[in-house]
Design a protein around this motif. Structure first.
Motif, PDB file in Angstrom:
ATOM      1  N   GLN A  22      26.091  93.440  56.453  1.00  0.00           N
ATOM      2  CA  GLN A  22      26.743  92.909  57.648  1.00  0.00           C
ATOM      3  C   GLN A  22      26.693  91.380  57.685  1.00  0.00           C
ATOM      4  OE1 GLN A  22      24.662  94.169  61.138  1.00  0.00           O
ATOM      5  NE2 GLN A  22      25.892  92.968  62.551  1.00  0.00           N
ATOM      6  N   HIS A  23      25.521  90.819  57.402  1.00  0.00           N
ATOM      7  CA  HIS A  23      25.345  89.356  57.397  1.00  0.00           C
ATOM      8  C   HIS A  23      24.816  88.959  56.024  1.00  0.00           C
ATOM      9  CE1 HIS A  23      24.994  85.403  59.016  1.00  0.00           C
ATOM     10  NE2 HIS A  23      23.675  85.375  59.047  1.00  0.00           N
ATOM     11  N   SER A  24      25.607  89.283  55.007  1.00  0.00           N
ATOM     12  CA  SER A  24      25.216  89.092  53.616  1.00  0.00           C
ATOM     13  C   SER A  24      24.990  87.615  53.314  1.00  0.00           C
ATOM     14  CB  SER A  24      26.305  89.634  52.691  1.00  0.00           C
ATOM     15  OG  SER A  24      27.476  88.814  52.804  1.00  0.00           O
ATOM     16  N   ASP A  27      28.196  85.824  53.457  1.00  0.00           N
ATOM     17  CA  ASP A  27      28.573  85.544  54.837  1.00  0.00           C
ATOM     18  C   ASP A  27      27.794  84.343  55.375  1.00  0.00           C
ATOM     19  OD1 ASP A  27      29.895  86.364  57.439  1.00  0.00           O
ATOM     20  OD2 ASP A  27      27.792  86.529  58.021  1.00  0.00           O
ATOM     21  N   GLN A  28      26.517  84.256  55.016  1.00  0.00           N
ATOM     22  CA  GLN A  28      25.692  83.132  55.466  1.00  0.00           C
ATOM     23  C   GLN A  28      26.166  81.799  54.880  1.00  0.00           C
ATOM     24  OE1 GLN A  28      21.433  83.830  54.962  1.00  0.00           O
ATOM     25  NE2 GLN A  28      21.750  86.018  55.315  1.00  0.00           N
ATOM     26  N   HIS A  31      28.767  81.238  57.577  1.00  0.00           N
ATOM     27  CA  HIS A  31      28.450  81.461  58.990  1.00  0.00           C
ATOM     28  C   HIS A  31      26.942  81.655  59.180  1.00  0.00           C
ATOM     29  CE1 HIS A  31      32.752  81.990  59.450  1.00  0.00           C
ATOM     30  NE2 HIS A  31      32.741  82.988  58.604  1.00  0.00           N
ATOM     31  N   TRP A  66      31.590  81.696  48.512  1.00  0.00           N
ATOM     32  CA  TRP A  66      32.691  82.534  49.000  1.00  0.00           C
ATOM     33  C   TRP A  66      33.956  82.397  48.167  1.00  0.00           C
ATOM     34  CZ3 TRP A  66      31.113  78.107  51.732  1.00  0.00           C
ATOM     35  CH2 TRP A  66      32.039  77.064  51.777  1.00  0.00           C
TER      36      TRP A  66
END
Length: 279
Positions: A22-24, A27-28, A31, A66
């Protein structure tokens, strides 16, 4: 600053924590919720251990995590029981491959979040304290790599806690002689493929965030339908800058000024007290 994670447990695909959560970590990189900077786009690196290999393998790249197509392919292909991954937000030194974490020496990998304040002013003096036989292996220009080689100089391979306490003690001593009130703010990870050690410490007592997983055996009982928890095994440990998922009871925050050692599913805390003695 940066974000990092370290894993030990059953072999899993690296993309499980790098992309799928969810907050891989990826992703970090865009975000971050708990980091000093929201975006960490100055490079990426991962190191992993494989059977029949004396040294861990590494993949490092200066692209934002990313936007690295090869990273997604590699993370899907690689399964490992022990690995470290890091996303970088640069301070004082350029975005280049040799400055991407994790750093490697022999079987050891090292990752860092934070900074040595006013590093350009203290860099020369710190580097001169590195053992001559280790100096040739320094590739980049970061404060992080210098801290790693200072720790090796002070005996990281024999006694990680003492070596890291002496490293930070030296950095604080040199920094304060140069008029720096709070020389160090850091979370660090070092592993030799057997143990993972981590430190949360800052000179001002306001360190970057750091967590570890609670007992996966307990989590499996709380969340029996979660396939990700079952896959890693009861003895798995995950140490990380930010939680990957919002599950009550899944994470414990590592206290300020703490040295943590994880081995075979057991997590131990010890006080982290920097010490200084003449090199």
């Amino acid at each position: 600053m940066c974000r990092w994670l370290a894993y030990s447990g059953n072999p899993i695909q690296l993309e499980t924590v790098l992309f799928r959560a969810q907050h891989s970590l990826i992703d970090q990189s865009l975000h971050s919720r708990l980091g000093h900077t929201t975006t960490n786009g100055d490079g990426f690196g991962m190191g992993w251990y494989a059977k029949h290999s004396e040294e861990p393998f590494r993949y490092r790249c200066i692209h934002p995590a990313w936007n690295d197509i090869n990273l997604r392919e590699a993370a899907r292909a690689i399964r490992a029981a022990k690995f470290v991954a890091h996303i970088r937000a640069a301070t004082d030194t350029p975005a280049q491959e040799t400055n991407c974490h994790p750093f490697r020496y022999g079987r050891w990998l090292f990752a860092h979040n934070g900074l040595i304040r006013q590093y350009p002013e203290v860099r020369r003096e710190l580097m001169l304290s590195i053992a001559p036989e280790l100096f040739r292996w320094i590739e980049g220009s970061t404060d992080s790599e210098v801290m790693f080689y200072l720790a090796l100089t002070f005996g990281l391979e024999r006694d990680p806690r003492e070596a890291l306490q002496r490293t930070v003690g030296l950095v604080e001593h040199v920094g304060r002689r140069h008029g720096v009130d709070f020389p160090v703010n850091m979370t660090i990870c070092a592993t030799d493929g057997d143990q993972i050690v981590a430190v949360r410490y800052s000179s001002e007592g306001d360190s970057r965030s750091l967590f570890h997983s609670n007992s996966f055996r307990h989590l499996r009982e709380l969340y029996p339908e979660n396939p990700g928890i079952a896959a890693v095994g009861d003895d798995a440990v995950l140490i990380l800058s930010e939680p990957l998922v919002d599950l009550p009871g899944a994470w414990a925050e590592i206290p300020e000024a703490t040295f943590m050692q994880a081995r075979q599913g057991t997590v131990d805390y010890y006080p982290f007290i920097p010490t200084y003695s003449e090199p």
